[in-house]
Write an enzyme that holds these catalytic residues in place. Sequence first.
Site, short mmCIF file in Angstrom:
data_model
loop_
_atom_site.label_atom_id
_atom_site.label_comp_id
_atom_site.label_asym_id
_atom_site.label_seq_id
_atom_site.Cartn_x
_atom_site.Cartn_y
_atom_site.Cartn_z
N ARG A 210 0.83 -1.20 0.00
CA ARG A 210 0.00 0.00 0.00
C ARG A 210 0.87 1.25 0.00
NH1 ARG A 210 -2.36 0.72 6.19
NH2 ARG A 210 -0.34 1.06 7.20
N ALA A 282 10.09 -0.44 2.75
CA ALA A 282 9.43 -0.82 4.01
C ALA A 282 9.93 0.04 5.16
CB ALA A 282 9.68 -2.29 4.31
N TYR A 346 12.88 6.97 14.57
CA TYR A 346 12.61 7.01 13.12
C TYR A 346 13.64 7.89 12.41
CZ TYR A 346 9.97 7.83 8.79
OH TYR A 346 9.58 7.93 7.48
#
Length: 439
Positions: A210, A282, A346
């Site tokens: 997606r 990913a 992150y």
Amino acid sequence: MTSLVNTFLTSKVAAWCGIPQATPLLRPAGETQSISGHVLICGKASEHSELLRQHLQTLAGLVLDNSSANPLQAILFDGIGLQTTAELDLILEQVQPALRRLAKNGRVLVLARAIEDVANAETAAATAALSGFVRSLAKELGIFGTTANLLVVHQGVQQSLIPAVEFFLSKASAYVSGQVVPVRHAKLSGICDWIQPLSGKIALVTGASRGIGAAVAATLSRQGATVVGVDVAQTEQQLAALMAGLKGKSLALDISQHNSADVLSDWLTEQGIILDILVHNAGITRDKLFYKMSGQHWQQTLDVNLRAVQRIDQRLMQSNQIQPQGRVVLLSSMNGLAGQKGQTNYASSKAALVGYCQFMAKQHKNGITFNAVAPGFIETQMTAVMPMLPREIGRRLNSLHQAGLPEDVAQAVAFFARPDAAGLNGVVLRVCGQCFIGA
């Protein structure tokens, strides 16, 4: 909310509040060539602009314009030959009047010499000035959907300049602006077809079920590649349906597992696949202020976003499962470049990918290139669940005053994946509409 702000009724209120109204961007829609319309080539002519002139003349629907009347689709300024700071006046004399003819969604592309290739301080100063000019001009023109970018041309570059110029003049670069991109010498067997430059290639995309990953898979497929989509088992049905529609293959695999690289390598061997293109898309977020962050959230984020990339690359290259002249593209993030509150894990992982990419590019084993794409605010399922006000602010914190689409990121990935993009190696390309924050 963006459409609301841009309606006739609310545009008056928005103008009164000082909110810029974005110009809708023109994106690729199956064009038969990279660019069409009138293009002005100006600046101080060099062998590079002459090469580009000869190439652009071969494209149907494109007119090299030396008049002073026709609307322009693009302005190409050759600053490679600038020797003195006095010659910077050519920008004022040639670009400024041409801007009055530049259409909305136009392109300004500047060529500059690499600083390490200049002979004296004054030439270095004139060359460096072009980056400041381009970055500032991009912020002025963004309201019109127009972009400005700079290609830094290293010594010996000839044909490898052509694909970069085609991309930055085309609709494929609609959300790329204010960027300084180095182009280096590379031997090319030819220039790829614009519509299907990846014909006959095999590409693997992680996180493909997606969002940006799905857009990358679809774009690579549309440009001729056979795509292998990889994602976690929870998305297996969605992934399989997408890959079936693209006539590709799917593999349910959690890349964060320590044996994932071995599993992937074994599966590729069973399928008889050697990759031409590897896209590390990913990624996960596990947001928390650092002093509250658990070890699990820190490790999960780095395992998926960074360590899995390292493991997979190492195994596939050791097993010769990436073709010579292959392409590896990594998805970084603007938050990795600029940092973000609550995203120390992150941002660390995405910044690490940049360093990893640039180091691997220097190895240049078997002609394999490594490049990174750093998206800004992109309309995805993740951003759709944000509160309305932060979402609207995020959309407008860039020169184009709007969010990007997954397709914008996919186009940049596909550009790096082209066989004739060999002159781009170790590049970090921000697909952010020239975000107002970050390096």
